[in-house]
Design an enzyme around this catalytic site. Structure first.
Site, mmCIF file in Angstrom:
data_model
loop_
_atom_site.group_PDB
_atom_site.id
_atom_site.type_symbol
_atom_site.label_atom_id
_atom_site.label_comp_id
_atom_site.label_asym_id
_atom_site.label_seq_id
_atom_site.Cartn_x
_atom_site.Cartn_y
_atom_site.Cartn_z
ATOM 1 N N LYS A 51 0.824 -1.218 0.000
ATOM 2 C CA LYS A 51 0.000 0.000 0.000
ATOM 3 C C LYS A 51 0.858 1.268 0.000
ATOM 4 C CE LYS A 51 -2.355 -0.754 3.802
ATOM 5 N NZ LYS A 51 -1.818 -2.050 4.262
ATOM 6 N N ARG A 87 -9.658 0.827 9.323
ATOM 7 C CA ARG A 87 -9.246 -0.557 9.542
ATOM 8 C C ARG A 87 -10.308 -1.347 10.289
ATOM 9 N NH1 ARG A 87 -3.346 0.520 9.397
ATOM 10 N NH2 ARG A 87 -2.148 -1.380 9.526
ATOM 11 N N ARG A 114 -0.611 -9.016 13.326
ATOM 12 C CA ARG A 114 -1.187 -8.010 12.422
ATOM 13 C C ARG A 114 -2.069 -8.661 11.362
ATOM 14 N NH1 ARG A 114 3.968 -5.117 10.621
ATOM 15 N NH2 ARG A 114 2.605 -3.785 9.395
ATOM 16 N N ARG A 158 11.677 -1.918 11.570
ATOM 17 C CA ARG A 158 10.506 -1.449 12.311
ATOM 18 C C ARG A 158 10.234 -2.361 13.507
ATOM 19 N NH1 ARG A 158 5.514 0.052 8.396
ATOM 20 N NH2 ARG A 158 4.492 -1.095 10.037
ATOM 21 N N ARG A 209 11.126 -6.573 4.753
ATOM 22 C CA ARG A 209 11.048 -5.165 5.135
ATOM 23 C C ARG A 209 11.594 -4.956 6.557
ATOM 24 N NH1 ARG A 209 5.325 -2.186 4.723
ATOM 25 N NH2 ARG A 209 5.067 -2.782 6.878
HETATM 26 P P1 AMP Z 1 0.645 0.735 9.253
HETATM 27 O O1 AMP Z 1 1.864 1.541 9.024
HETATM 28 O O2 AMP Z 1 -0.554 1.275 8.530
HETATM 29 O O3 AMP Z 1 0.842 -0.725 8.999
HETATM 30 O O4 AMP Z 1 0.283 0.873 10.817
HETATM 31 C C1 AMP Z 1 1.178 0.455 11.808
HETATM 32 C C2 AMP Z 1 0.429 0.191 13.112
HETATM 33 O O5 AMP Z 1 -0.230 1.390 13.544
HETATM 34 C C3 AMP Z 1 -0.689 -0.844 13.019
HETATM 35 O O6 AMP Z 1 -0.215 -2.167 13.182
HETATM 36 C C4 AMP Z 1 -1.597 -0.416 14.162
HETATM 37 O O7 AMP Z 1 -1.074 -0.802 15.431
HETATM 38 C C5 AMP Z 1 -1.512 1.101 14.092
HETATM 39 N N1 AMP Z 1 -2.538 1.667 13.185
HETATM 40 C C6 AMP Z 1 -2.338 2.354 12.021
HETATM 41 N N2 AMP Z 1 -3.499 2.716 11.469
HETATM 42 C C7 AMP Z 1 -4.471 2.239 12.290
HETATM 43 C C8 AMP Z 1 -5.889 2.254 12.261
HETATM 44 N N3 AMP Z 1 -6.567 2.839 11.250
HETATM 45 N N4 AMP Z 1 -6.555 1.660 13.280
HETATM 46 C C9 AMP Z 1 -5.911 1.072 14.312
HETATM 47 N N5 AMP Z 1 -4.578 0.996 14.396
HETATM 48 C C10 AMP Z 1 -3.850 1.577 13.400
#
Ligand code: AMP
Length: 188
Positions: free
Chosen positions: A14, A89, A145, A134, A128
Site C-alpha cells: 500500500k 481498519r 497483524r 521497524r 522489510r
Molecule cells: P501501518 O503503518 O498502517 O501498517 O500501521 C502500523 C500500526 O499502527 C498498526 O499495526 C496499528 O497498530 C496502528 N494503526 C495504524 N493505522 C491504524 C488504524 N486505522 N486503526 C488502528 N490501528 C492503526
C-alpha cells in the site's frame, strides 16, 4: 478520483503504491500508521498510549485513530481530495469516516483494495523488517497483524462492495505491474 481509500493486508504494498498515486493524482497521502509513528517518536499523549499496542501488532483504539484521521481530513489541503492508507481498519472507523465526509459534504470515490496471498505477504514483511528495522516487524507481530486484518479489516471489503465503491486489484507482481493495474482500474 480524488477521495480514495487504499485497502489491503499489511505488506500488500500500500505505502509504495500510495507514493506514486499521490504524485499522479496530486492529493495528500494520509497514513494513520505514519501519523502514529510520528506521535510515538514525539512522545505525545497519543504516542505514549499507542506505542505498546503498535509494537504488539494489535490495532490502536478506534477512538484515538478516528480522532487523528478526522483532524487530518479537516485540514485545508485535504479538501480537494486525499488518499487514505491504513485507515479505516475497522467497521467503526469506516462508519466514522462516512459521518465525517457527509458532514464535510463530500463523497468517497472509491476503495481500492490490493489482493495478495498471505505467504507472500509474510515473506515481504520479513524482508522489510530487515531493511527498515521497524519494531512491529518481527515474525510474531507480523502474524498478529495478519490476525487483526482478517478479523477486523477484511470485513471492510463487503462494506465498500455493498456501497458500490470497491475496486479490487491484484497486488502480486512487481511494483510497476501493480501500479499499471491500478492505473487501468482507475481509468475505467
Ligand atoms: P501501518 O503503518 O498502517 O501498517 O500501521 C502500523 C500500526 O499502527 C498498526 O499495526 C496499528 O497498530 C496502528 N494503526 C495504524 N493505522 C491504524 C488504524 N486505522 N486503526 C488502528 N490501528 C492503526
Amino acid at each position: 478520483m480524488s477521495r480514495m481509500i487504499l485497502l489491503g493486508p499489511p505488506g500488500a504494498g500500500k505505502g509504495t503504491q500510495a507514493t506514486s498515486l499521490i504524485d499522479r493524482l496530486g492529493i495528500p497521502h494520509v497514513s494513520t500508521g505514519d501519523m502514529l509513528r510520528a506521535a510515538v517518536a514525539a512522545e505525545t499523549p497519543v504516542g505514549l498510549q499507542a506505542k505498546t499496542v503498535m509494537e504488539s501488532g494489535e490495532l490502536v483504539s478506534d477512538e484515538i485513530v478516528i480522532g487523528i484521521a478526522e483532524e487530518r481530513l479537516s485540514e485545508d489541503d485535504a479538501q480537494k481530495g486525499f488518499l487514505l492508507d491504513g485507515f479505516p481498519r475497522t467497521i467503526a472507523q469506516a462508519e466514522a469516516l462516512e459521518g465525517l465526509l457527509s458532514k464535510l459534504g463530500v463523497e468517497l470515490d472509491c476503495c481500492l483494495a490490493l489482493t495478495v496471498d498471505n505467504d507472500a505477504i509474510v515473506e515481504r514483511l520479513l524482508k522489510r523488517a530487515e531493511i527498515e528495522g521497524r519494531a512491529d516487524d518481527n515474525e510474531e507481530t507480523i502474524r498478529e497483524r495478519m490476525r487483526e486484518y482478517d478479523a477486523k479489516t477484511a470485513p471492510l471489503l463487503d462494506f465498500y462492495r455493498s456501497r458500490g465503491r470497491l475496486v479490487e486489484v491484484d497486488g502480486m507482481g512487481t511494483i510497476e505491474e501493480v501500479g499499471e493495474r491500478i492505473k487501468q482500474a482507475l481509468d475505467k
